[in-house]
Design an enzyme around this catalytic site. Structure first.
Site, PDB file in Angstrom:
ATOM      1  CE  LYS A  70      -4.460  -1.390   2.101  1.00 16.63           C
ATOM      2  NZ  LYS A  70      -5.212  -1.099   3.122  1.00 16.63           N
ATOM      3  CG  ASP A 106      -8.396   1.362   3.247  1.00 13.28           C
ATOM      4  OD1 ASP A 106      -9.083   0.551   2.934  1.00 13.28           O
ATOM      5  OD2 ASP A 106      -7.187   1.301   3.317  1.00 13.28           O
TER       6      ASP A 106
END
Ligand code: ATR
Length: 279
Positions: A70, A106
Site C-alpha cells: 500500500k 479506506d
C-alpha cells in the site's frame, strides 16, 4: 445482462491467499450478472513495479492493493489522489486513459461503516480515542479530522510511531499519549476505535479497561475476524453501541467495484452473511 467480459480487475498482495476481496467482488459480479473477472495476484515486493507497469498489457483495469504494497506502490503510479496522499497509502489503482491512478477508499469505508452502524454518533459529540498508528489508523484519523472531531487522543504501543503521525498531520486536535494511559483517557469521549490487529483470531486481545467510558460512547473495532472481538464483547456487556470491522471492508470495496464495473453495488445483510461464510 451487462456484457463486460473484457473487464478484468483484482487484488495484489504478498501473500494474497487470505484476501476476502475476490469473494466480495465475486458476489457483486454474480449479483449484477456482470461478466467481468476479479482475480488474486500474488506479487512479491521486488516484482511490484513490473507488475503494475504491465497492467495495460495484461488487460487489468483496476487493482485493489493490500499488504505489503500500500505504501511502496507510490513510485509506480502516474497520479495519486488527494486522500491517498494524506493517508500515505493506496488501496486501489485504476487504469484511466493509459495512466495509472492511485486512490484510497479506506477512509470512506471507515466512516461509512461508522455512520451506518452508529447513526446517532456525530463528530461534534466529543473527543475520540484511536488505538494504533499504522495505515488503518491514518485512514481513521484523516476521516475523523475531516468530519470535524474536536480532539483525537492517539495511543500506540510504540509511541514514536504515533508521534510521527502527529507531526505528519500537524493538527492541534491530534494528541499523542503513552500506551500505558489508554484506559485513563477514555472519559468524555464519544468514540473509541481499535485500528490494530489486537483481538483478531490468533492475536492477543486489546487490553483496555472500559470503566471510565461513557455508556453512550461508540466502540468501533476494525477487526472483523472474529466479528465480535473481546473489545466489542466488553463494550456490549456495558451497553455501548458497537461497530464491527466487516462493514469497513465492504464499504471500501464499493467505490472500486463501481469505478471498474460500472455498477454501484449494494452493501446489505445478504452480502454480510455471504462474507461471514468466508471467514
Ligand atoms: P495497518 O497498516 O494494517 O494499520 P501496521 O502498519 O502493521 O498495520 O500497524 C499495526 C498496528 O498494530 C500498529 O499500531 C502496531 O503497534 P506498533 O506500532 O507498536 O507495532 C499495533 N500492534 C500490533 N501488534 C500489537 C501488540 N501486540 N500490542 C499493541 N499494538 C500492536
Amino acid at each position: 445482462m451487462i456484457k463486460l467480459s473484457q473487464i478484468k480487475a483484482g487484488v495484489v498482495g504478498w501473500p494474497i491467499s487470505h484476501s476476502l476481496s475476490p469473494r466480495l467482488h465475486g458476489f457483486w459480479l454474480n449479483k449484477y450478472n456482470i461478466e467481468g473477472a476479479y482475480l488474486s495476484f500474488a506479487v512479491a515486493p521486488e516484482a511490484l513495479g513490473d507488475f503494475i507497469s504491465a497492467m495495460p498489457d495484461k488487460g487489468i483495469t483496476g487493482l485493489n492493493v493490500t499488504v505489503p504494497h500500500k505504501e511502496s506502490i507510490f513510485p509506480f503510479l502516474d497520479e495519486v489522489g488527494e486522500v491517498a496522499q494524506k493517508i500515505g497509502a493506496v488501496n486501489m489503482v485504476t487504469l484511466r486513459e493509459g495512466q495509472l491512478y492511485g486512490s484510497n477508499t479506506d477512509a470512506y469505508g471507515f466512516l461509512t461503516n461508522l455512520q451506518q452502524k452508529a447513526p446517532l454518533w456525530s463528530a461534534e459529540q466529543g473527543p475520540v480515542v484511536i488505538i494504533g498508528a499504522g495505515g488503518a489508523a491514518r485512514a481513521a484519523i484523516v476521516s475523523l479530522l475531516a468530519e470535524g472531531v474536536p480532539e483525537i487522543r492517539l495511543f500506540n504501543r510504540t509511541r514514536g510511531r504515533a508521534d510521527k503521525l502527529a507531526e505528519r498531520y500537524d493538527d492541534p486536535r491530534l494528541k499523542v499519549y503513552d500506551w500505558a494511559e489508554r484506559s485513563q483517557k477514555l472519559s468524555e469521549i464519544s468514540l473509541l476505535v481499535n485500528t490494530t490487529l489486537l483481538g483478531m483470531t490468533g492475536q492477543p486481545p486489546l487490553d483496555i479497561d472500559l470503566s471510565l467510558l461513557s455508556p453512550l460512547a461508540v466502540v468501533y473495532d476494525i477487526v472483523y475476524n472474529p466479528l465480535v472481538t473481546d473489545l466489542l464483547k466488553q463494550a456490549k456487556l456495558r451497553g455501548n453501541p458497537c461497530v464491527d470491522g466487516l462493514g469497513m471492508l465492504l464499504y471500501q470495496a464499493a467505490p472500486a467495484f463501481e469505478a471498474w464495473f460500472g455498477q454501484a453495488p449494494m452493501v446489505d445483510q445478504d452480502l454480510r452473511n455471504y462474507m461471514l461464510g468466508g471467514l
